[in-house]
Design a protein around this motif. Structure first.
Motif, PDB file in Angstrom:
ATOM      1  N   VAL A 145     104.087  29.162  -1.903  1.00 53.90           N
ATOM      2  CA  VAL A 145     102.857  29.280  -2.815  1.00 53.90           C
ATOM      3  C   VAL A 145     102.609  28.056  -3.419  1.00 53.90           C
ATOM      4  O   VAL A 145     103.509  27.466  -3.855  1.00 53.90           O
ATOM      5  CB  VAL A 145     102.897  30.609  -3.627  1.00 53.90           C
ATOM      6  CG1 VAL A 145     101.700  30.416  -4.541  1.00 53.90           C
ATOM      7  CG2 VAL A 145     103.172  31.677  -3.058  1.00 53.90           C
ATOM      8  N   PRO A 146     101.524  27.405  -3.512  1.00 52.39           N
ATOM      9  CA  PRO A 146     101.128  26.135  -4.174  1.00 52.39           C
ATOM     10  C   PRO A 146     101.626  26.066  -5.668  1.00 52.39           C
ATOM     11  O   PRO A 146     101.158  27.311  -6.308  1.00 52.39           O
ATOM     12  CB  PRO A 146      99.642  25.585  -3.888  1.00 52.39           C
ATOM     13  CG  PRO A 146      99.089  26.951  -3.541  1.00 52.39           C
ATOM     14  CD  PRO A 146     100.161  27.973  -3.189  1.00 52.39           C
ATOM     15  N   TYR A 147     101.968  25.245  -6.219  1.00 48.82           N
ATOM     16  CA  TYR A 147     102.604  25.218  -7.765  1.00 48.82           C
ATOM     17  C   TYR A 147     101.559  25.223  -8.612  1.00 48.82           C
ATOM     18  O   TYR A 147     101.437  25.734  -9.668  1.00 48.82           O
ATOM     19  CB  TYR A 147     103.261  23.886  -7.947  1.00 48.82           C
ATOM     20  CG  TYR A 147     104.883  23.856  -7.395  1.00 48.82           C
ATOM     21  CD1 TYR A 147     105.252  24.888  -6.757  1.00 48.82           C
ATOM     22  CD2 TYR A 147     105.491  22.619  -7.359  1.00 48.82           C
ATOM     23  CE1 TYR A 147     106.450  24.965  -6.333  1.00 48.82           C
ATOM     24  CE2 TYR A 147     106.696  22.550  -6.908  1.00 48.82           C
ATOM     25  CZ  TYR A 147     107.439  23.856  -6.510  1.00 48.82           C
ATOM     26  OH  TYR A 147     108.602  23.761  -5.913  1.00 48.82           O
ATOM     27  N   HIS A 148     100.154  24.622  -8.259  1.00 43.55           N
ATOM     28  CA  HIS A 148      98.934  24.634  -8.920  1.00 43.55           C
ATOM     29  C   HIS A 148      98.033  25.019  -8.110  1.00 43.55           C
ATOM     30  O   HIS A 148      97.815  24.567  -6.873  1.00 43.55           O
ATOM     31  CB  HIS A 148      98.600  23.336  -9.574  1.00 43.55           C
ATOM     32  CG  HIS A 148      99.921  22.855 -10.688  1.00 43.55           C
ATOM     33  ND1 HIS A 148     101.060  21.935 -10.194  1.00 43.55           N
ATOM     34  CD2 HIS A 148     100.046  22.867 -12.081  1.00 43.55           C
ATOM     35  CE1 HIS A 148     101.674  21.756 -11.323  1.00 43.55           C
ATOM     36  NE2 HIS A 148     101.143  22.137 -12.253  1.00 43.55           N
ATOM     37  N   ILE A 149      96.748  25.571  -8.855  1.00 43.17           N
ATOM     38  CA  ILE A 149      95.601  25.849  -8.136  1.00 43.17           C
ATOM     39  C   ILE A 149      94.489  25.616  -9.032  1.00 43.17           C
ATOM     40  O   ILE A 149      94.433  25.869 -10.390  1.00 43.17           O
ATOM     41  CB  ILE A 149      95.501  27.180  -7.499  1.00 43.17           C
ATOM     42  CG1 ILE A 149      94.647  27.511  -6.493  1.00 43.17           C
ATOM     43  CG2 ILE A 149      95.504  28.131  -8.542  1.00 43.17           C
ATOM     44  CD1 ILE A 149      94.775  28.393  -5.468  1.00 43.17           C
ATOM     45  N   CYS A 150      93.467  25.258  -8.795  1.00 39.08           N
ATOM     46  CA  CYS A 150      92.079  25.052  -9.513  1.00 39.08           C
ATOM     47  C   CYS A 150      91.325  26.138  -9.410  1.00 39.08           C
ATOM     48  O   CYS A 150      90.951  26.225  -7.910  1.00 39.08           O
ATOM     49  CB  CYS A 150      91.598  23.728  -9.561  1.00 39.08           C
ATOM     50  SG  CYS A 150      90.230  23.437 -10.571  1.00 39.08           S
ATOM     51  N   VAL A 151      90.737  26.975 -10.175  1.00 36.45           N
ATOM     52  CA  VAL A 151      89.807  27.989 -10.074  1.00 36.45           C
ATOM     53  C   VAL A 151      88.593  27.875 -10.956  1.00 36.45           C
ATOM     54  O   VAL A 151      88.629  27.251 -11.851  1.00 36.45           O
ATOM     55  CB  VAL A 151      90.550  29.555 -10.290  1.00 36.45           C
ATOM     56  CG1 VAL A 151      91.731  29.749  -9.441  1.00 36.45           C
ATOM     57  CG2 VAL A 151      90.892  29.657 -11.540  1.00 36.45           C
ATOM     58  N   GLN A 152      87.502  28.679 -10.374  1.00 37.04           N
ATOM     59  CA  GLN A 152      86.331  28.644 -11.024  1.00 37.04           C
ATOM     60  C   GLN A 152      86.246  30.295 -11.472  1.00 37.04           C
ATOM     61  O   GLN A 152      85.908  30.967 -10.469  1.00 37.04           O
ATOM     62  CB  GLN A 152      85.236  28.303 -10.311  1.00 37.04           C
ATOM     63  CG  GLN A 152      83.747  28.264 -11.038  1.00 37.04           C
ATOM     64  CD  GLN A 152      82.525  27.392 -10.240  1.00 37.04           C
ATOM     65  OE1 GLN A 152      82.792  27.498  -8.959  1.00 37.04           O
ATOM     66  NE2 GLN A 152      81.602  26.988 -10.808  1.00 37.04           N
ATOM     67  N   LEU A 153      85.974  30.553 -12.671  1.00 35.17           N
ATOM     68  CA  LEU A 153      85.820  32.063 -13.050  1.00 35.17           C
ATOM     69  C   LEU A 153      84.407  32.000 -13.542  1.00 35.17           C
ATOM     70  O   LEU A 153      83.818  31.382 -14.513  1.00 35.17           O
ATOM     71  CB  LEU A 153      86.680  32.218 -14.364  1.00 35.17           C
ATOM     72  CG  LEU A 153      88.308  32.211 -14.047  1.00 35.17           C
ATOM     73  CD1 LEU A 153      89.133  32.416 -15.252  1.00 35.17           C
ATOM     74  CD2 LEU A 153      88.569  32.833 -12.838  1.00 35.17           C
TER      75      LEU A 153
ATOM     76  N   LEU B 102      93.821  17.356 -16.009  1.00 36.07           N
ATOM     77  CA  LEU B 102      92.530  18.501 -15.813  1.00 36.07           C
ATOM     78  C   LEU B 102      92.584  19.151 -16.871  1.00 36.07           C
ATOM     79  O   LEU B 102      93.486  19.574 -17.613  1.00 36.07           O
ATOM     80  CB  LEU B 102      92.918  19.373 -14.664  1.00 36.07           C
ATOM     81  CG  LEU B 102      92.638  19.053 -13.202  1.00 36.07           C
ATOM     82  CD1 LEU B 102      92.896  19.795 -12.241  1.00 36.07           C
ATOM     83  CD2 LEU B 102      91.154  18.203 -13.042  1.00 36.07           C
ATOM     84  N   GLN B 103      91.241  19.548 -17.404  1.00 36.87           N
ATOM     85  CA  GLN B 103      91.040  20.450 -18.449  1.00 36.87           C
ATOM     86  C   GLN B 103      90.066  21.256 -18.157  1.00 36.87           C
ATOM     87  O   GLN B 103      89.627  21.479 -17.245  1.00 36.87           O
ATOM     88  CB  GLN B 103      90.223  19.693 -19.540  1.00 36.87           C
ATOM     89  CG  GLN B 103      91.031  18.113 -20.107  1.00 36.87           C
ATOM     90  CD  GLN B 103      92.308  18.654 -20.888  1.00 36.87           C
ATOM     91  OE1 GLN B 103      92.064  19.199 -21.812  1.00 36.87           O
ATOM     92  NE2 GLN B 103      93.142  17.705 -20.829  1.00 36.87           N
ATOM     93  N   ILE B 104      89.974  22.273 -18.985  1.00 37.26           N
ATOM     94  CA  ILE B 104      89.140  23.534 -19.134  1.00 37.26           C
ATOM     95  C   ILE B 104      87.876  23.011 -19.275  1.00 37.26           C
ATOM     96  O   ILE B 104      87.202  22.351 -19.939  1.00 37.26           O
ATOM     97  CB  ILE B 104      89.238  24.424 -20.063  1.00 37.26           C
ATOM     98  CG1 ILE B 104      90.741  25.132 -19.801  1.00 37.26           C
ATOM     99  CG2 ILE B 104      88.504  25.760 -19.964  1.00 37.26           C
ATOM    100  CD1 ILE B 104      90.941  26.175 -21.025  1.00 37.26           C
TER     101      ILE B 104
END
Length: 124
Positions: A79-87, A116-118
């Motif tokens: 599984v990738p260590y990090h992932i960027c998602v849009q909620l 990366l920031q929120i």
């Protein structure tokens, strides 16, 4: 003794009922350490699901297929260590649903995860 709280202070209106979109970078690696190989990708999806529920406060959750493919891209073990998602919290158009809002989780491809920031995203 602790100081008494004043009852006159009122909080602002709740933001849970607003339609909003935010982007998050999630560290999956810390949630799937010491998990057996055959349970890593399903556990990652469950942890992301819990994270999304906690952040947006909406029990009705829809996960995009591209997001699931991004988690499962390297198989069940890697599984990738990090992932960027849009909620995205959106209005529910289904009249039979008990919830008036639902949340959509989508995948956001990024070149690097450094600094990366929120981010709040405008719908326009």
């Amino acid at each position: 003794m602790a100081p008494a709280k004043k009852g006159g202070e009122k909080k602002g209106p709740s933001t849970i009922n607003e339609v909003v979109t935010k982007e998050y970078a999630i560290n999956i690696h810390k949630h799937i350490q010491r998990v057996g190989f055959k349970k890593r990708a399903p556990r990652a999806l469950k942890k992301i699901w819990k994270f999304a529920m906690k952040e947006m406060g909406t029990p009705d959750l829809h996960i995009d297929t591209r997001f699931k493919k991004a988690v499962w891209a390297k198989g069940i073990r890697n599984v990738p260590y990090h992932i960027c998602v849009q909620l995205s919290r959106k209005c529910n158009e289904d009249e039979d649903s008990p919830n008036k809002l639902y949340m959509l989780v989508t995948y956001v491809p990024v070149p690097t995860f450094k600094n990366l920031q929120i981010v709040s995203v405008d719908e326009n």
